[in-house]
Design a protein around this motif. Sequence first.
Motif, PDB file in Angstrom:
ATOM      1  N   LEU A 101       0.870  -1.230  -0.096  1.00  0.00           N
ATOM      2  CA  LEU A 101      -0.129   0.045   0.076  1.00  0.00           C
ATOM      3  C   LEU A 101       0.820   1.147   0.022  1.00  0.00           C
ATOM      4  O   LEU A 101       1.816   1.374   0.961  1.00  0.00           O
ATOM      5  N   PHE A 102       0.589   2.015  -1.110  1.00  0.00           N
ATOM      6  CA  PHE A 102       1.545   3.385  -1.024  1.00  0.00           C
ATOM      7  C   PHE A 102       0.432   4.542  -1.228  1.00  0.00           C
ATOM      8  O   PHE A 102      -0.359   4.513  -2.138  1.00  0.00           O
ATOM      9  N   MET A 103       0.289   5.184  -0.366  1.00  0.00           N
ATOM     10  CA  MET A 103      -0.800   6.047  -0.172  1.00  0.00           C
ATOM     11  C   MET A 103      -0.623   7.482   0.376  1.00  0.00           C
ATOM     12  O   MET A 103       0.550   7.697   1.451  1.00  0.00           O
ATOM     13  N   SER A 133      -9.713  -8.693   4.042  1.00  0.00           N
ATOM     14  CA  SER A 133      -9.535  -9.743   2.952  1.00  0.00           C
ATOM     15  C   SER A 133      -9.018  -8.933   1.725  1.00  0.00           C
ATOM     16  O   SER A 133      -8.973  -9.874   0.556  1.00  0.00           O
ATOM     17  N   SER A 134      -8.863  -7.720   1.563  1.00  0.00           N
ATOM     18  CA  SER A 134      -8.686  -6.972   0.465  1.00  0.00           C
ATOM     19  C   SER A 134      -7.736  -5.818   0.556  1.00  0.00           C
ATOM     20  O   SER A 134      -7.744  -5.204   1.589  1.00  0.00           O
ATOM     21  N   MET A 135      -7.055  -5.467  -0.323  1.00  0.00           N
ATOM     22  CA  MET A 135      -6.335  -3.989  -0.224  1.00  0.00           C
ATOM     23  C   MET A 135      -7.088  -2.967   0.019  1.00  0.00           C
ATOM     24  O   MET A 135      -6.996  -2.064   0.709  1.00  0.00           O
ATOM     25  N   ASP A 136      -8.581  -3.080  -0.616  1.00  0.00           N
ATOM     26  CA  ASP A 136      -9.544  -2.158  -0.491  1.00  0.00           C
ATOM     27  C   ASP A 136      -9.936  -1.998   1.025  1.00  0.00           C
ATOM     28  O   ASP A 136     -10.289  -0.633   1.783  1.00  0.00           O
ATOM     29  N   GLU A 137     -10.007  -3.019   1.710  1.00  0.00           N
ATOM     30  CA  GLU A 137     -10.353  -3.016   2.998  1.00  0.00           C
ATOM     31  C   GLU A 137      -9.197  -2.446   3.931  1.00  0.00           C
ATOM     32  O   GLU A 137      -9.676  -1.621   4.813  1.00  0.00           O
ATOM     33  N   LEU A 138      -8.014  -2.800   3.625  1.00  0.00           N
ATOM     34  CA  LEU A 138      -6.901  -2.218   4.125  1.00  0.00           C
ATOM     35  C   LEU A 138      -6.844  -0.680   4.188  1.00  0.00           C
ATOM     36  O   LEU A 138      -6.767   0.211   5.153  1.00  0.00           O
ATOM     37  N   LEU A 155      -9.584   5.405   8.209  1.00  0.00           N
ATOM     38  CA  LEU A 155     -10.106   5.384   9.293  1.00  0.00           C
ATOM     39  C   LEU A 155      -9.095   5.824  10.737  1.00  0.00           C
ATOM     40  O   LEU A 155      -9.454   6.745  11.354  1.00  0.00           O
ATOM     41  N   GLY A 156      -7.883   5.077  10.353  1.00  0.00           N
ATOM     42  CA  GLY A 156      -6.915   5.380  11.440  1.00  0.00           C
ATOM     43  C   GLY A 156      -6.369   6.993  11.209  1.00  0.00           C
ATOM     44  O   GLY A 156      -6.259   7.539  12.283  1.00  0.00           O
ATOM     45  N   VAL A 157      -6.262   7.627  10.184  1.00  0.00           N
ATOM     46  CA  VAL A 157      -5.881   8.724   9.911  1.00  0.00           C
ATOM     47  C   VAL A 157      -6.935   9.712  10.561  1.00  0.00           C
ATOM     48  O   VAL A 157      -6.657  10.667  11.376  1.00  0.00           O
TER      49      VAL A 157
END
Length: 236
Positions: free
Chosen positions: A55-57, A151-156, A162-164
């Motif tokens: 994940l690169f965001m 279960s997926s990158m989208d969930e991650l 949400l954490g941010v």
Amino acid sequence: MNFQIIRYEEIDSTNSEAWRLIDRHASANTVIIAKRQTKGRGQRGNSWQSDLGGLFMSVILQPNLAASQANQITLWTAWGIAKALNETGANVKLKWLNDLLIDRRKLGGILTETRIEADKIRYAVVGIGINWTNEVPDGAIALGELPTTLSSMDELIEVVLLGVEMGQTQSDRKGMTSLLAEYLEMLSDKNVRKTINGRELQGQIIDIRPTGELVVRWEGNSSDAIYQPQTFSVGY
Ligand code: BTN
């Protein structure tokens, strides 16, 4: 927060793209995500390995903070992401100032960059890299291998955003003090080591200041030492 997500297959660095978009008047809460980066950047001028599966965001923020408070953004982001990931069954710990660890191995890191005007933060770009299903270097760990509810990158992505949001809201509403107490409890290790002239010194982290400075009590020293994130590493 109403995040606007822009996705790329490949980019040099999502942080660099965020700055380009800011120059073209992108608004706060714009999120840039890439499947790969060709010039991913880490702390202290290091490069950040950015293969497919990670994940690169980057998140564009406009916090109401003085320039001297820039490290707060990294502190609240790390705290919020760790808490949000732990809700999925992971056991994420923190390494001062910007690292996410599991089992003492690096799960991810945060690179916060700021644009300052008149001693205030005009823009912050919070870059987040998390190992998901990518190959990881020695000493690192990927979340996708571990038992969580994700279960997926989208969930991650959803959980990380949400954490941010949780981090920023907590610091806005309740201030940094309560958040820092929890941040200290979430440290992977409170021991610090430093070698000076071939002699290994042992110390204990006793506090983290709202400005992000680390307070260390070295064995055999009566006074505490204070370190800046940019110039000191905890040595594990
Ligand atoms: C660290 O050194 O621990 C911080 C790593 C930050 C990497 C992320 S990946 C997304 C964003 N874009 C970059 O170029 N770097 C950050």
